[in-house]
Design an enzyme around this catalytic site. Structure first.
Site, PDB file in Angstrom:
ATOM      1  N   GLY A 132      -4.056  -4.219   6.119  1.00  0.00           N
ATOM      2  CA  GLY A 132      -2.909  -3.857   7.216  1.00  0.00           C
ATOM      3  C   GLY A 132      -3.372  -2.631   7.617  1.00  0.00           C
ATOM      4  N   ASP A 171      -6.921   3.060  -3.411  1.00  0.00           N
ATOM      5  CA  ASP A 171      -7.763   3.105  -1.920  1.00  0.00           C
ATOM      6  C   ASP A 171      -7.946   4.567  -1.833  1.00  0.00           C
ATOM      7  OD1 ASP A 171      -8.927   2.827   0.348  1.00  0.00           O
ATOM      8  OD2 ASP A 171      -7.361   1.711   1.294  1.00  0.00           O
ATOM      9  N   ASP A 207     -13.443  -1.708   2.665  1.00  0.00           N
ATOM     10  CA  ASP A 207     -12.884  -1.714   3.762  1.00  0.00           C
ATOM     11  C   ASP A 207     -13.628  -1.439   5.002  1.00  0.00           C
ATOM     12  OD1 ASP A 207     -10.884  -1.292   5.911  1.00  0.00           O
ATOM     13  OD2 ASP A 207      -9.549  -0.240   4.445  1.00  0.00           O
ATOM     14  N   LYS A 259      -1.121  -1.055  -4.320  1.00  0.00           N
ATOM     15  CA  LYS A 259      -2.092  -0.218  -4.262  1.00  0.00           C
ATOM     16  C   LYS A 259      -1.666   1.197  -3.798  1.00  0.00           C
ATOM     17  CE  LYS A 259      -4.645  -0.128   0.446  1.00  0.00           C
ATOM     18  NZ  LYS A 259      -5.244  -0.907   1.490  1.00  0.00           N
ATOM     19  N   LYS A 271      -2.717   5.048  -2.983  1.00  0.00           N
ATOM     20  CA  LYS A 271      -3.628   5.825  -2.206  1.00  0.00           C
ATOM     21  C   LYS A 271      -3.842   7.045  -2.869  1.00  0.00           C
ATOM     22  CE  LYS A 271      -3.922   3.556   1.786  1.00  0.00           C
ATOM     23  NZ  LYS A 271      -5.003   3.161   2.663  1.00  0.00           N
ATOM     24  N   SER A 283       0.758  -1.324  -0.004  1.00  0.00           N
ATOM     25  CA  SER A 283       0.084   0.133  -0.002  1.00  0.00           C
ATOM     26  C   SER A 283       0.812   1.044   0.128  1.00  0.00           C
ATOM     27  CB  SER A 283      -0.838  -0.145   1.080  1.00  0.00           C
ATOM     28  OG  SER A 283      -1.572   1.156   1.369  1.00  0.00           O
ATOM     29  N   LYS A 309      -9.816  -6.763   7.791  1.00  0.00           N
ATOM     30  CA  LYS A 309      -9.002  -6.449   8.563  1.00  0.00           C
ATOM     31  C   LYS A 309      -9.668  -6.923   9.966  1.00  0.00           C
ATOM     32  CE  LYS A 309      -7.419  -2.320   6.242  1.00  0.00           C
ATOM     33  NZ  LYS A 309      -7.375  -0.676   6.555  1.00  0.00           N
ATOM     34  N   GLU A 351     -10.941   0.648  -3.812  1.00  0.00           N
ATOM     35  CA  GLU A 351     -11.168   0.503  -2.198  1.00  0.00           C
ATOM     36  C   GLU A 351     -11.805   1.537  -1.751  1.00  0.00           C
ATOM     37  OE1 GLU A 351      -8.006  -1.536  -0.114  1.00  0.00           O
ATOM     38  OE2 GLU A 351      -8.899  -0.903   1.558  1.00  0.00           O
TER      39      GLU A 351
HETATM   40  O1  OSB Z   1      -7.267   1.725   4.072  1.00  0.00           O
HETATM   41  O2  OSB Z   1      -6.295  -0.097   4.127  1.00  0.00           O
HETATM   42  C1  OSB Z   1      -5.998   1.160   4.554  1.00  0.00           C
HETATM   43  C2  OSB Z   1      -3.079   1.929   6.862  1.00  0.00           C
HETATM   44  C3  OSB Z   1      -3.804   2.776   7.659  1.00  0.00           C
HETATM   45  C4  OSB Z   1      -5.224   2.892   7.773  1.00  0.00           C
HETATM   46  C5  OSB Z   1      -5.901   2.386   6.614  1.00  0.00           C
HETATM   47  C6  OSB Z   1      -5.433   1.843   5.725  1.00  0.00           C
HETATM   48  C7  OSB Z   1      -3.813   1.516   5.642  1.00  0.00           C
HETATM   49  C8  OSB Z   1      -3.181   0.674   4.534  1.00  0.00           C
HETATM   50  C9  OSB Z   1      -1.762   0.177   5.164  1.00  0.00           C
HETATM   51  O3  OSB Z   1      -3.331   0.700   3.494  1.00  0.00           O
HETATM   52  C10 OSB Z   1      -1.658  -1.197   4.919  1.00  0.00           C
HETATM   53  C11 OSB Z   1      -0.339  -1.755   5.529  1.00  0.00           C
HETATM   54  O4  OSB Z   1      -0.612  -1.953   6.685  1.00  0.00           O
HETATM   55  O5  OSB Z   1       0.629  -1.826   4.888  1.00  0.00           O
HETATM   56 MG    MG Z   2      -8.254   0.783   2.887  1.00  0.00          MG
END
Ligand code: OSB
Ligand code: MG
Length: 373
Positions: A293, A191, A241, A164, A166, A138, A265, A216
């Site tokens: 995660g 995401d 999510d 992924k 952001k 991510s 999660k 996402e």
């Molecule tokens: O939306 O998946 C998410 C991290 C913090 C809060 C929300 C998200 C995330 C990540 C990180 O995408 C995923 C990781 O732990 O590498």
């Molecule tokens: Mg997410």
């Protein structure tokens, strides 16, 4: 029988190797919330509460979770005998709304403790079948499309099986488009962490030509209805999510057509029993799931990796190796990924990693013991 004598809560701080930016904020360090669960027979296990620093993901934070575990979760489990860990969820669910990450830290810990006591790998106790799991990364929001392309190239070269990106309004089409151009065949996804509204549907539909594996959580964290409208207006599968907090929401997603994929999660859904319910429901309805995660330490990762070994986890998980986040993790061995983007599921008894207790002691900024002293 599982019976807890004591729960120790600890907060520690771990600086992130580099800042992580999502649509709702940037973080440079992670406040890590660990719980140590001990029974009366000398068995113990570490677990992690993944609640974030601010209520910008769901409503929970590390502070609300601390209170919830100390004042409401612990009294429901301390001294209670559970025949098996799948009996814990019900006890924490009845007339106790929300606080899923707080509940999950203890519920998952009891699964971990059962794995310790029965001398079985946690993954095996959960019904896991895969020896290795494909890993995705991510990548946080970057300052320019070029900077994002560079990150994505490095990730692809490292072997990641899913990348992924952001996104947020203003850092979306150009950014994703630049990465798609640079990496024409890479399994890409985006995401948005709730950054859009239905008024942005036309913009979001412009992501379709980039052939993303999924988009996402584009809309609000608790909104299934508008996601259904959006899904009808774009071909890219929507993955939920934040919106999926239990199996009922997964059922609602399928009924309404709010999305086609679920990021599980275990913290967000209240623990493993709830994760298994979602996994089983989705498997029956041919809805792929995968494990997300929360920038957890190597302790939380152990639980995620075990869960992701179940057969319905059909997309790579956000299970980056320890070295991607931290100079040094708090567990041994640290989590690693091979050049094909695979993480190995531990085969030893318990959660599969050992906590460096001295280091945790040194990093601890707050500690509280609940139960027998
Ligand atoms: O939306 O998946 C998410 C991290 C913090 C809060 C929300 C998200 C995330 C990540 C990180 O995408 C995923 C990781 O732990 O590498
Ligand atoms: Mg997410």
């Amino acid at each position: 029988m599982l019976s807890l004598k004591r729960i120790t809560l600890r907060e520690l701080r771990l600086p992130l190797k580099e800042p992580f930016q999502i649509s709702s904020g940037t973080q440079t360090e992670r406040r890590i919330f660990l719980v140590l669960l001990e029974d009366g027979d000398g068995n113990h296990v570490w677990s992690e509460c993944v609640a974030p620093e601010f209520p910008n993901y769901t409503a929970e934070t590390i502070q609300t979770a601390w209170i919830a575990i100390r004042d409401w979760v612990a009294p429901r489990v301390l001294g209670v005998s559970f025949p098996a860990p799948d009996a814990v969820h019900m006890v924490l669910d009845k007339n106790f709304r929300g606080h899923n990450m707080a509940k999950a830290a203890v519920e998952m810990g009891l699964w971990g403790l059962a794995a310790v006591i029965r001398e079985r790998p946690l993954a095996n106790l959960l019904g896991g079948t895969r020896p290795t799991i494909a890993t995705g990364i991510s990548i946080g929001i970057q300052s320019s499309p070029a900077a994002l392309v560079e990150r994505a190239r490095v990730a692809a070269a490292a072997g990641y099986r899913k990348i992924k990106l952001k996104i947020k309004p203003g850092s979306d089409l150009q950014f994703v488009g630049a990465v798609r151009e640079a990496l024409p065949d890479a399994p890409l996804m985006a995401d948005a962490n709730n950054a859009y509204t239905l008024a942005d549907a036309d913009t979001l539909a412009k992501l379709d030509p980039f052939g993303l594996v999924m988009l996402e959580q584009p809309l609000a964290w608790d909104d299934l209805v508008r996601h259904a409208t959006l899904q009808k207006r774009m071909t890219t599968p929507i993955c939920l999510d934040e919106s999926i907090t239990g199996v009922e929401r997964a059922q609602d997603m399928v009924t309404l057509g709010s999305g086609r994929i679920i990021n599980i999660k275990p913290g967000r859904v209240g623990g493993f029993t709830s994760s298994l319910e979602i996994h089983d429901f989705c498997s029956k309805r041919d809805v792929p799931v995968w494990c997300g995660g929360m920038l957890e330490s190597g302790v939380g990762r152990a639980y995620n990796v075990a869960l992701a070994s179940l057969p319905g986890f059909l997309f790579p998980g956000d299970l980056s190796p320890s070295a991607r986040y931290w100079e040094k993790d708090i567990v041994a061995p640290e989590w690693t990924m091979d050049h094909n983007g695979m993480v190995t599921v531990p085969t030893g008894p318990g959660i599969g990693v050992t906590v460096d207790v001295n280091r945790v002691d040194n990093l601890t900024v707050k500690k509280e013991v609940v139960g027998a002293k």
